[in-house]
Design a protein around this motif. Structure first.
Motif, short mmCIF file in Angstrom:
data_model
loop_
_atom_site.label_atom_id
_atom_site.label_comp_id
_atom_site.label_asym_id
_atom_site.label_seq_id
_atom_site.Cartn_x
_atom_site.Cartn_y
_atom_site.Cartn_z
N PRO D 89 0.80 -1.23 0.00
CA PRO D 89 0.00 0.00 0.00
C PRO D 89 0.83 1.27 0.00
CG PRO D 89 -0.11 -1.11 2.13
CD PRO D 89 0.61 -2.04 1.21
N ASN D 90 2.13 1.18 0.14
CA ASN D 90 2.98 2.37 0.07
C ASN D 90 3.51 2.63 -1.34
OD1 ASN D 90 2.81 2.94 2.88
ND2 ASN D 90 4.24 1.23 3.24
N HIS D 91 3.08 1.82 -2.28
CA HIS D 91 3.46 2.00 -3.68
C HIS D 91 2.21 2.18 -4.53
CE1 HIS D 91 7.59 -0.26 -3.23
NE2 HIS D 91 7.52 0.86 -2.53
N PHE D 92 2.40 2.77 -5.68
CA PHE D 92 1.27 2.83 -6.62
C PHE D 92 1.77 2.61 -8.04
CE2 PHE D 92 1.87 7.19 -8.23
CZ PHE D 92 2.63 7.77 -7.23
N LEU D 93 0.85 2.28 -8.92
CA LEU D 93 1.16 2.04 -10.33
C LEU D 93 0.66 3.22 -11.15
CD1 LEU D 93 0.02 -1.70 -10.61
CD2 LEU D 93 2.30 -0.81 -10.04
N ILE D 94 1.49 3.68 -12.08
CA ILE D 94 1.13 4.80 -12.93
C ILE D 94 1.98 4.73 -14.19
CG2 ILE D 94 2.82 6.43 -11.94
CD1 ILE D 94 0.59 8.61 -12.14
N ILE D 108 3.69 0.99 -17.62
CA ILE D 108 3.25 1.16 -16.23
C ILE D 108 4.43 0.97 -15.28
CG2 ILE D 108 1.69 0.31 -14.43
CD1 ILE D 108 0.17 1.45 -16.82
N LEU D 109 4.62 1.94 -14.42
CA LEU D 109 5.71 1.90 -13.43
C LEU D 109 5.16 1.70 -12.03
CD1 LEU D 109 7.61 5.08 -14.68
CD2 LEU D 109 8.25 2.70 -15.13
N GLU D 110 5.97 1.09 -11.17
CA GLU D 110 5.64 1.04 -9.74
C GLU D 110 6.43 2.14 -9.06
OE1 GLU D 110 6.03 -2.80 -7.93
OE2 GLU D 110 5.96 -1.97 -5.88
N VAL D 111 5.75 3.00 -8.32
CA VAL D 111 6.33 4.23 -7.79
C VAL D 111 6.04 4.31 -6.30
CG1 VAL D 111 6.29 6.76 -8.02
CG2 VAL D 111 5.89 5.31 -10.02
N ASP D 112 6.96 4.89 -5.53
CA ASP D 112 6.69 5.06 -4.10
C ASP D 112 6.10 6.45 -3.82
OD1 ASP D 112 8.79 6.92 -4.04
OD2 ASP D 112 10.24 5.46 -3.28
N PHE D 113 5.80 6.74 -2.56
CA PHE D 113 5.14 8.00 -2.23
C PHE D 113 6.00 9.23 -2.55
CE2 PHE D 113 2.21 6.05 1.27
CZ PHE D 113 1.44 5.47 0.27
N ASP D 114 7.31 9.04 -2.63
CA ASP D 114 8.18 10.15 -3.05
C ASP D 114 8.28 10.23 -4.56
OD1 ASP D 114 8.64 10.80 -0.39
OD2 ASP D 114 10.32 9.39 -0.25
N CYS D 115 7.49 9.43 -5.22
CA CYS D 115 7.40 9.46 -6.68
C CYS D 115 8.69 9.02 -7.37
CB CYS D 115 6.94 10.83 -7.16
SG CYS D 115 5.30 11.24 -6.50
N LYS D 116 9.36 8.08 -6.76
CA LYS D 116 10.53 7.44 -7.37
C LYS D 116 10.11 6.06 -7.85
CE LYS D 116 13.36 10.68 -5.76
NZ LYS D 116 13.41 11.89 -6.59
N LEU D 125 8.75 10.73 -15.59
CA LEU D 125 7.42 10.66 -14.97
C LEU D 125 6.63 11.92 -15.31
CD1 LEU D 125 8.38 9.27 -11.45
CD2 LEU D 125 7.02 8.12 -13.21
N TYR D 126 5.33 11.85 -15.07
CA TYR D 126 4.50 13.05 -15.20
C TYR D 126 5.01 14.11 -14.23
CZ TYR D 126 1.11 10.04 -17.62
OH TYR D 126 0.49 9.18 -18.49
N SER D 127 5.05 15.36 -14.67
CA SER D 127 5.53 16.42 -13.77
C SER D 127 4.60 16.57 -12.57
CB SER D 127 5.64 17.75 -14.53
OG SER D 127 4.36 18.19 -14.93
N GLU D 128 3.37 16.08 -12.71
CA GLU D 128 2.40 16.23 -11.63
C GLU D 128 2.16 14.93 -10.87
OE1 GLU D 128 -0.47 19.73 -12.49
OE2 GLU D 128 -0.87 18.18 -13.99
N VAL D 129 3.09 14.00 -10.96
CA VAL D 129 2.92 12.71 -10.28
C VAL D 129 2.75 12.90 -8.77
CG1 VAL D 129 5.39 12.33 -10.03
CG2 VAL D 129 3.85 10.36 -10.14
N PHE D 130 3.19 14.03 -8.26
CA PHE D 130 3.07 14.31 -6.82
C PHE D 130 1.62 14.34 -6.34
CE2 PHE D 130 6.89 16.25 -8.58
CZ PHE D 130 7.87 15.57 -7.87
N ILE D 131 0.70 14.66 -7.25
CA ILE D 131 -0.72 14.57 -6.89
C ILE D 131 -1.01 13.19 -6.32
CG2 ILE D 131 -3.06 14.46 -7.84
CD1 ILE D 131 -2.16 16.45 -10.03
N GLU D 134 1.11 12.16 -2.86
CA GLU D 134 0.65 12.80 -1.62
C GLU D 134 -0.75 12.37 -1.21
OE1 GLU D 134 2.64 14.29 0.49
OE2 GLU D 134 4.22 13.80 -0.97
N ILE D 135 -1.61 12.11 -2.18
CA ILE D 135 -2.96 11.65 -1.82
C ILE D 135 -2.90 10.23 -1.25
CG2 ILE D 135 -5.27 11.03 -2.68
CD1 ILE D 135 -5.08 13.43 -4.58
N TYR D 136 -2.13 9.35 -1.89
CA TYR D 136 -2.02 7.99 -1.34
C TYR D 136 -1.40 8.01 0.06
CZ TYR D 136 -3.21 5.92 -5.87
OH TYR D 136 -3.87 5.53 -7.01
N ARG D 137 -0.47 8.92 0.27
CA ARG D 137 0.17 9.01 1.58
C ARG D 137 -0.85 9.45 2.65
NH1 ARG D 137 5.75 10.31 2.40
NH2 ARG D 137 5.91 11.36 0.39
#
Lengths: 283, 283, 283, 283
Positions: D89-94, D108-116, D125-131, D134-137
């Motif tokens: 749950p600390n990772h997401f796919l995008i 599709i990449l697996e990314v952590d909450f810091d968007c790495k 990555l999308y420049s707005e991946v932080f959306i 931070e929401i998942y966090r």
């Protein structure tokens, strides 16, 4: 260039979907004349059983109607369409729980007014199938029903203004389409007609009209044939898309007498065209 | 990448559908010069008979025009398009009773001003074919007619405001499109121009204008060629879709002189593009 | 599932159509660095000649841009797009007289600022080609030009209100798009920019802005690359379609500083997507 | 006629995309019961690892979601969709930086909450991946996020009026969708959520709601499953397209209690239909 596909062999089937404004699906099968049909139209007194091939053709037409309604913007993943059984007026045909555009002939079920599949099979039905059962029960003149989700119809239903006939294609709307507000009838809900109580309340607002809007939800359109219910729901969508652009403005809608004179329409040219269009899309 | 299909061999046919703003379909066949054509344009004095292959090409173009009008949102299952016979100005070509998108070359009939098929065949005609017969009778300058059902055109016709030219593509609208209200002319009806009396009333409102709206029904657009009538009806649709969004607001429409200067347009680039588009759709 | 088609071999070509916000088409060919490019951007001092294969790729991209503009509702049968010649900044590439969706690589002409094909061939040009010649002459920073016919853009141009940037995709609009009224500049016309006098008047209203609306006609959008001019014209269409729905209402448009900060966009993701879409349509 | 493609073998995969209103993607894999799942929904305490084939299916569904969002007018070349990793749950796919309609499973990449990207790969990555990060966090209940660019949603966000639920499909909007104004939070910007500071400000406005509009930019929609986030964003688009037509007019929106009762929807019929539609488009 593809040729028009309407062939002589389709004549019988087309009697089910379109009654020329005079014949009723349930009695065409009994070979009644138009005059007899009119006299019997409320009674459905023991028509001869429908031959199996005609019923198969009607199932195919109902599947096609599902695709047309999606293609014409009347339904999205939701909404549904049914047709009264031509041989047994206490039954109707409707798809099992599926998005309309996904329906195939094999998904069509025969259902009674209590919304039980007559074969006894356990297929999942639409949670709002009661709309159909209760209208068929209360309105013998109704041979087909469409539950529309057209966005502009939804907007009209919350606008405080009445959906009015703009041109001869929507003459059936007469002096305007009545509005059903589920909250006034049964209180706070999830907006769905998911039981008989709600369906009966809807039928009360529909009364003897051909259609009714549902506040915050959609609408219901009836017809004396499958093609008529489909055609009416398509042109309701068009009419509503126009009217939402002029809310609060004074328009010259059809006069009641004009609407009445224009109300007898089975949209036969549209049906053949829409049918080919969805067939081409799947080809 | 498909190639542009306009080849040298299509030049003759295209003279029928598009007259370059100067030539008239009926006289192109007689090989008149542009100057002669202008002088003769009202008379149609004994042009040479159209060769059979040219007439076949014109039938094909008329079928294509039917498909374009559907594809471009001018007609739905209803509405129609006709073209004056190039060799016999007292006849015109129009499809039998069919949704425009279903029309094929074989469905095109030659009809006289009384709306009888000249071959004597018993094909079902559009109930509103009289629109065409009476306009061709009254207006020798008109070579092609479109009966539009575009929704926004219908809305303009009941809005109390006049459809006005917004840009050079609709300069033909001049100081605005007149409105025919059938009720004022012949009383309560089903809104259809289904007889000669109604058609003559419509012609009176059309007068010498290129187009007329019909309250609660649609509109009629004429042209000096098939391509012009089609192009005008497409851009009337676009113009109306814009204008219905700004009802009650002050816009700067084309000045009458600007409209006049921009009114001479046969939409040749559009015709070729629209034609390829419908051909691709059927391929 | 089709794969994304952007391969390494397309990198060079893409430098022409999209400059990443830094490189300019005319100097990329000379292998300048971004810094050099910026310094030279107004001068175009003797760049190395474009290799023939790169020019062929640019012609292909310009044909694709024509199809994209049609597909995205920026042009209909009318409107056009051009790109400055990468090796000769006093020339530009534009299709001969054709509806944009009909254009192929073979239809692309090289034209000088006086709008004469440099090969001396007698191809018919757009009657409004002067829009391009005069803007390229006056604005060395402009590398590509789109003449838009998007209906909502036309409506904005006659509305009395200024087209304003609603979101970051149209930041380039800054404090609003200026409006050219041909009548004030040269009196009553057919609305077309069909000569140099009219084109120079248009350029005066454009001034140093990226775009200009034309009352009763359409608009012109410029860019520092083909992809930017195309992207800006697509999002101008979207922005105008939104704004015409709220004429007379107070909206919060981008602040001038926000618009400025968002104005540097080459729409690279859109270009690849739009390109595949039109390729799929023709497949 | 194509057959419905939902087969028994797809049941497991579908548990990821749609949780039937009860199950949560992250715990379905651990074979929890619905009751256990509800109790654990905030904790994600050590679920069993996802089998590789299920993760592959989820990647495929996420690619499909990208195509659906484009096809349904929620995104254009911009906008994106993600799903929380079912096992971690600390990772997401995008997807990596691509227009949504261009995305394939392999993107599709697996990314952590810091968007790495967790694999350490250097994909853009999308420049707005932080959306998403931070929401998942901040919101363990959120399993999927859509960043919408639907034009009507953008217009609502600058209109000064609140996006309100019109019908049962948008009941999740409750008493209205909150609006994030980036200028009030962080001053003048290019409008993008291109860093963690901006993303955290957005999350603050989102609070515990399912969605938020972004002034001059678009919006964000969350869901308890991929299908729910997609469905909500599609119907937000429809709802907004209706509401922009009636700005300044009084409508009867869903009462808060009605909205609440209608808010539990995973749009399962839509998902299957939309999925087939995009599959047919690519076929």
């Amino acid at each position: 260039m593809k040729q028009t596909r309407t062939a002589k062999t389709e004549t019988t089937r087309r009697a089910f979907i379109s009654n020329g404004g005079l014949l009723l699906a349930g009695t065409v099968l009994a070979s009644s004349t138009a005059a007899e049909t009119k006299a019997n139209s409320g009674a459905f007194a023991a028509p001869a059983p429908a031959p199996q091939q005609d019923l198969a053709a009607l199932r195919a037409d109902l599947a096609t109607a599902n695709h047309i309604l999606y293609d014409q913007g009347v339904v999205d993943g939701y909404g549904h369409v049914s047709v009264r059984h031509p041989a047994n007026p206490n039954h109707f045909l409707i798809s099992r729980w599926l998005a309309p555009d996904m329906v195939t002939d094999a998904d069509i079920l025969e259902v009674d007014f209590d919304c039980k599949p007559v074969s006894g099979e356990k297929a999942r039905l639409y949670s709002e199938v009661f709309i159909h059962g209760e209208i068929y029960r209360a309105r013998p003149d109704v041979k087909s029903i469409v539950h529309t989700h057209a966005p502009a119809v939804i907007l009209m239903g919350i606008s405080g203004e009445t959906l009015m006939p703009m041109y001869q294609m929507t003459g059936y709307m007469g002096t305007g389409v009545p509005l059903f507000d589920i909250r006034k009838a049964v209180g706070m809900t999830n907006m769905l007609i998911s039981d008989v109580v709600r369906a009966k309340a809807l039928v009360q607002t529909l009364a003897d009209k051909p259609a009714v809007l549902m506040r915050g939800h959609g609408g219901v359109v009836t017809g004396s044939s499958l093609a008529q219910a489909v055609g009416r729901s398509v042109y309701m969508r068009v009419n509503a898309e126009l009217q939402v652009q002029v809310l609060g403005k004074k328009m010259t809608y059809l006069a009641p007498e004009e609407a009445q004179l224009a109300s007898n329409n089975d949209y036969p040219k549209d049906w053949e065209m829409w049918k080919r269009k969805v067939a081409d899309r799947r080809a």
